[in-house]
Design a protein around this motif. Structure first.
Motif, PDB file in Angstrom:
ATOM      1  N   LEU A 116      -4.643   3.570   8.684  1.00  0.00           N
ATOM      2  CA  LEU A 116      -4.357   2.381   7.877  1.00  0.00           C
ATOM      3  C   LEU A 116      -2.850   2.240   7.768  1.00  0.00           C
ATOM      4  O   LEU A 116      -2.166   3.177   7.346  1.00  0.00           O
ATOM      5  CB  LEU A 116      -4.947   2.538   6.478  1.00  0.00           C
ATOM      6  N   LEU A 117      -2.329   1.094   8.153  1.00  0.00           N
ATOM      7  CA  LEU A 117      -0.897   0.813   8.043  1.00  0.00           C
ATOM      8  C   LEU A 117      -0.670  -0.003   6.790  1.00  0.00           C
ATOM      9  O   LEU A 117      -1.187  -1.118   6.669  1.00  0.00           O
ATOM     10  CB  LEU A 117      -0.383   0.056   9.266  1.00  0.00           C
ATOM     11  N   VAL A 118       0.110   0.546   5.870  1.00  0.00           N
ATOM     12  CA  VAL A 118       0.323  -0.058   4.559  1.00  0.00           C
ATOM     13  C   VAL A 118       1.810  -0.334   4.383  1.00  0.00           C
ATOM     14  O   VAL A 118       2.651   0.504   4.720  1.00  0.00           O
ATOM     15  CB  VAL A 118      -0.183   0.879   3.433  1.00  0.00           C
ATOM     16  N   GLY A 119       2.125  -1.500   3.842  1.00  0.00           N
ATOM     17  CA  GLY A 119       3.510  -1.869   3.588  1.00  0.00           C
ATOM     18  C   GLY A 119       3.610  -2.774   2.375  1.00  0.00           C
ATOM     19  O   GLY A 119       2.737  -2.751   1.501  1.00  0.00           O
ATOM     20  N   ASP A 120       4.650  -3.585   2.344  1.00  0.00           N
ATOM     21  CA  ASP A 120       4.910  -4.452   1.204  1.00  0.00           C
ATOM     22  C   ASP A 120       5.025  -5.906   1.623  1.00  0.00           C
ATOM     23  O   ASP A 120       5.676  -6.220   2.617  1.00  0.00           O
ATOM     24  CB  ASP A 120       6.219  -4.038   0.516  1.00  0.00           C
ATOM     25  N   ASP A 143       8.750  11.314  15.178  1.00  0.00           N
ATOM     26  CA  ASP A 143       8.523  12.507  14.351  1.00  0.00           C
ATOM     27  C   ASP A 143       7.039  12.785  14.121  1.00  0.00           C
ATOM     28  O   ASP A 143       6.679  13.856  13.637  1.00  0.00           O
ATOM     29  CB  ASP A 143       9.182  12.353  12.971  1.00  0.00           C
ATOM     30  N   ILE A 144       6.182  11.826  14.450  1.00  0.00           N
ATOM     31  CA  ILE A 144       4.755  11.933  14.139  1.00  0.00           C
ATOM     32  C   ILE A 144       3.960  12.131  15.423  1.00  0.00           C
ATOM     33  O   ILE A 144       4.108  11.364  16.381  1.00  0.00           O
ATOM     34  CB  ILE A 144       4.257  10.651  13.427  1.00  0.00           C
ATOM     35  N   GLN A 145       3.113  13.153  15.426  1.00  0.00           N
ATOM     36  CA  GLN A 145       2.231  13.391  16.566  1.00  0.00           C
ATOM     37  C   GLN A 145       1.228  12.242  16.688  1.00  0.00           C
ATOM     38  O   GLN A 145       0.727  11.745  15.673  1.00  0.00           O
ATOM     39  CB  GLN A 145       1.472  14.712  16.393  1.00  0.00           C
ATOM     40  N   PRO A 146       0.891  11.826  17.910  1.00  0.00           N
ATOM     41  CA  PRO A 146      -0.119  10.766  18.071  1.00  0.00           C
ATOM     42  C   PRO A 146      -1.442  11.158  17.397  1.00  0.00           C
ATOM     43  O   PRO A 146      -1.841  12.322  17.407  1.00  0.00           O
ATOM     44  CB  PRO A 146      -0.293  10.669  19.599  1.00  0.00           C
ATOM     45  N   ASN A 147      -2.089  10.171  16.810  1.00  0.00           N
ATOM     46  CA  ASN A 147      -3.393  10.342  16.151  1.00  0.00           C
ATOM     47  C   ASN A 147      -3.388  11.395  15.048  1.00  0.00           C
ATOM     48  O   ASN A 147      -4.396  12.051  14.815  1.00  0.00           O
ATOM     49  CB  ASN A 147      -4.483  10.678  17.178  1.00  0.00           C
ATOM     50  N   SER A 148      -2.283  11.552  14.342  1.00  0.00           N
ATOM     51  CA  SER A 148      -2.216  12.584  13.301  1.00  0.00           C
ATOM     52  C   SER A 148      -2.250  12.029  11.880  1.00  0.00           C
ATOM     53  O   SER A 148      -2.433  12.787  10.941  1.00  0.00           O
ATOM     54  CB  SER A 148      -0.960  13.438  13.481  1.00  0.00           C
ATOM     55  N   CYS A 149      -2.104  10.728  11.710  1.00  0.00           N
ATOM     56  CA  CYS A 149      -2.056  10.140  10.377  1.00  0.00           C
ATOM     57  C   CYS A 149      -3.331   9.361  10.071  1.00  0.00           C
ATOM     58  O   CYS A 149      -3.906   8.730  10.955  1.00  0.00           O
ATOM     59  CB  CYS A 149      -0.874   9.172  10.255  1.00  0.00           C
ATOM     60  N   HIS A 150      -3.726   9.397   8.809  1.00  0.00           N
ATOM     61  CA  HIS A 150      -4.846   8.576   8.348  1.00  0.00           C
ATOM     62  C   HIS A 150      -4.329   7.343   7.600  1.00  0.00           C
ATOM     63  O   HIS A 150      -4.846   6.250   7.777  1.00  0.00           O
ATOM     64  CB  HIS A 150      -5.777   9.390   7.452  1.00  0.00           C
ATOM     65  N   VAL A 151      -3.329   7.557   6.764  1.00  0.00           N
ATOM     66  CA  VAL A 151      -2.714   6.458   6.011  1.00  0.00           C
ATOM     67  C   VAL A 151      -1.209   6.563   6.235  1.00  0.00           C
ATOM     68  O   VAL A 151      -0.627   7.631   6.059  1.00  0.00           O
ATOM     69  CB  VAL A 151      -3.033   6.542   4.504  1.00  0.00           C
ATOM     70  N   ILE A 152      -0.604   5.446   6.636  1.00  0.00           N
ATOM     71  CA  ILE A 152       0.839   5.420   6.897  1.00  0.00           C
ATOM     72  C   ILE A 152       1.464   4.352   6.024  1.00  0.00           C
ATOM     73  O   ILE A 152       1.044   3.188   6.043  1.00  0.00           O
ATOM     74  CB  ILE A 152       1.148   5.094   8.368  1.00  0.00           C
ATOM     75  N   TYR A 153       2.486   4.753   5.264  1.00  0.00           N
ATOM     76  CA  TYR A 153       3.248   3.773   4.497  1.00  0.00           C
ATOM     77  C   TYR A 153       4.515   3.452   5.270  1.00  0.00           C
ATOM     78  O   TYR A 153       5.285   4.342   5.635  1.00  0.00           O
ATOM     79  CB  TYR A 153       3.596   4.286   3.099  1.00  0.00           C
ATOM     80  N   LEU A 154       4.740   2.156   5.528  1.00  0.00           N
ATOM     81  CA  LEU A 154       5.903   1.678   6.273  1.00  0.00           C
ATOM     82  C   LEU A 154       6.747   0.771   5.393  1.00  0.00           C
ATOM     83  O   LEU A 154       6.200  -0.097   4.709  1.00  0.00           O
ATOM     84  CB  LEU A 154       5.451   0.852   7.488  1.00  0.00           C
ATOM     85  N   SER A 155       8.045   0.946   5.443  1.00  0.00           N
ATOM     86  CA  SER A 155       8.906   0.014   4.709  1.00  0.00           C
ATOM     87  C   SER A 155       9.353  -1.131   5.603  1.00  0.00           C
ATOM     88  O   SER A 155       9.842  -2.139   5.113  1.00  0.00           O
ATOM     89  CB  SER A 155      10.121   0.739   4.125  1.00  0.00           C
ATOM     90  N   THR A 156       9.165  -0.995   6.902  1.00  0.00           N
ATOM     91  CA  THR A 156       9.582  -2.036   7.833  1.00  0.00           C
ATOM     92  C   THR A 156       8.580  -3.188   7.870  1.00  0.00           C
ATOM     93  O   THR A 156       7.399  -3.000   7.586  1.00  0.00           O
ATOM     94  CB  THR A 156       9.763  -1.470   9.258  1.00  0.00           C
ATOM     95  N   GLN A 157       9.084  -4.349   8.230  1.00  0.00           N
ATOM     96  CA  GLN A 157       8.224  -5.501   8.469  1.00  0.00           C
ATOM     97  C   GLN A 157       8.447  -6.003   9.892  1.00  0.00           C
ATOM     98  O   GLN A 157       8.044  -7.105  10.233  1.00  0.00           O
ATOM     99  CB  GLN A 157       8.484  -6.574   7.424  1.00  0.00           C
TER     100      GLN A 157
END
Length: 176
Positions: free
Chosen positions: A119-123, A89-103
């Motif tokens: 920046l890939l951010v998760g928990d 769903d996301i175009q390549p090189n379009s995000c600056h900060v990404i929140y992911l719930s996956t590990q």
């Protein structure tokens, strides 16, 4: 250090982040504020957005996403919210900060490949062990960022001292 945390969270969050009891901030609200501030506490260099607006990508439906979207809607000149259901769903090189719930390390690697300067951010520490860059952890019942400088280095980005001073830094193996 406490002053830095106060400055980091100096955004006007009262209208959406506080419950009836003003001392009870929900974890997802604090995480959304951190996510928003991460963009402004990063030195982007050549990867800074040309239009001065940061793109925040997060799963379409989660408490963190809903709060982040509400925050961004109040700051439309500074940011755009991009919801996703899958990486396609996301175009390549379009995000600056990404929140992911996956590990899942495979999914994290796919995001790193598709969004090499985000920046890939998760928990949790396991997110860092799986290749993530910044994870939210709880220490003494408080949310703190755990940062893997090793995983951020390939992006060409650097984090500012204001963020580093309120964070825990993961060792080379990804743990505290």
């Amino acid at each position: 250090m406490m002053v830095c945390l106060i400055l980091l969270l100096a955004l006007p969050i009262s209208s959406f982040a506080l419950k009836a009891n003003t001392q009870n901030i929900q974890d997802h609200n604090l995480k959304a504020v951190y996510l928003f501030r991460f963009a402004f506490l990063t030195t982007w260099g050549a990867f800074a957005p040309s239009n001065q607006k940061f793109n925040f990508c997060s799963e379409a439906s989660s408490d963190i996403s809903n709060t982040l979207r509400a925050l961004i809607n109040k700051k439309p000149a500074q940011a755009t919210f991009i919801p996703y259901s899958s990486i396609s769903d996301i175009q390549p090189n379009s995000c600056h900060v990404i929140y992911l719930s996956t590990q899942d390390p495979i999914m994290i690697k796919q995001f790193q490949t598709s969004q090499p300067h985000a920046l890939l951010v998760g928990d949790g520490e396991s997110f860092i062990h799986s290749g993530g860059m910044i994870a939210f952890i709880k220490i003494n019942n408080r949310i703190k960022p755990l940062i893997s400088l090793k995983h951020i280095a390939p992006t060409g980005l650097s984090l500012r001292s204001q963020l580093l001073s309120v964070s825990n830094i993961a060792n080379d193996e990804g743990s505290l």
